[in-house]
Design a protein around this motif. Structure first.
Motif: not given
Length: 210
Positions: A91-92, A99, A101, A103, A122, A126
């Protein structure tokens, strides 16, 4: 983005006047979640998830939201409709301007006789990755790895190999409440020499710019 270390596995991130807090659990400060615009929880173990701290944070800021896995979300969603979001691997989402992502799927093995629970990590903007209680390797570059250095489910050889596999620019210690001042220099020396990345530890309350 400013990183502030709280006790144990809790960290606070600040950017553009907004605050994101990850894992304000029972080992973190009682006020660890207060002031957050967004809260992330990696899994249901008490040192990462303390319901009272999350309720206090959500009550203090009616605009704040919580993103977490199902086992935690189910406990809080009825009281905060529309503010608790269930997430999982792949999910993002955007939370308070950050922001994120997601994992990972499972907690690290503590013992074969103990069933494994869900755990997510999380990757924020990035750049910074908080794995919770797992040695998850994101499918993306990591600038700053929040490194769980001491737990019932790991040993230092695994911690060092994890840093080598993720290949961050720097690793910052978390999950460190069980380490004394006598032992901390040993961890710093071994991880710093063998991990292949810059390694450091912030005392609770200290901050650094990322």
């Amino acid at each position: 983005m400013k990183l502030t270390k709280r006790l144990h596995s809790c960290v606070q991130l600040e950017k553009d006047g907004r605050v994101l807090v990850i894992d304000p659990g029972a080992f973190s400060e009682p006020d660890a979640g207060l002031g957050a615009d967004a809260l992330l929880v990696t899994h249901e173990h008490a040192d990462h998830f303390e319901e009272g701290r999350l309720r206090a944070a959500l009550d203090a800021n009616p605009a704040a939201g919580l993103w977490t896995l199902r086992s935690v979300a189910e406990k809080l969603a009825p009281a905060y409709p529309g503010r608790v979001h269930t997430v999982g691997h792949g999910d993002t989402f955007t939370a308070a301007g950050f922001e994120v992502q997601v994992y990972g799927e499972l907690h690290a093995v503590i013992h074969p006789d103990i069933p494994r629970i869900t755990n997510v990590g999380y990757l924020v903007d990035a750049s910074l990755f908080h794995p919770g209680d797992a040695l998850t390797v994101p499918e993306a570059p990591v600038e700053t790895l929040m490194l769980p250095v001491h737990a019932p489910w790991n040993k230092i050889a695994e911690v060092i190999d994890y840093v080598r596999e993720v290949k961050p620019r720097q690793a910052v210690a978390i999950h460190d409440a069980g380490l004394t001042e006598v032992v901390l220099p040993i961890y710093a020396t071994q991880i710093g020499k063998l991990g292949g990345a810059g390694y450091g530890r912030l005392t609770a309350g200290d901050s650094t710019d990322l």
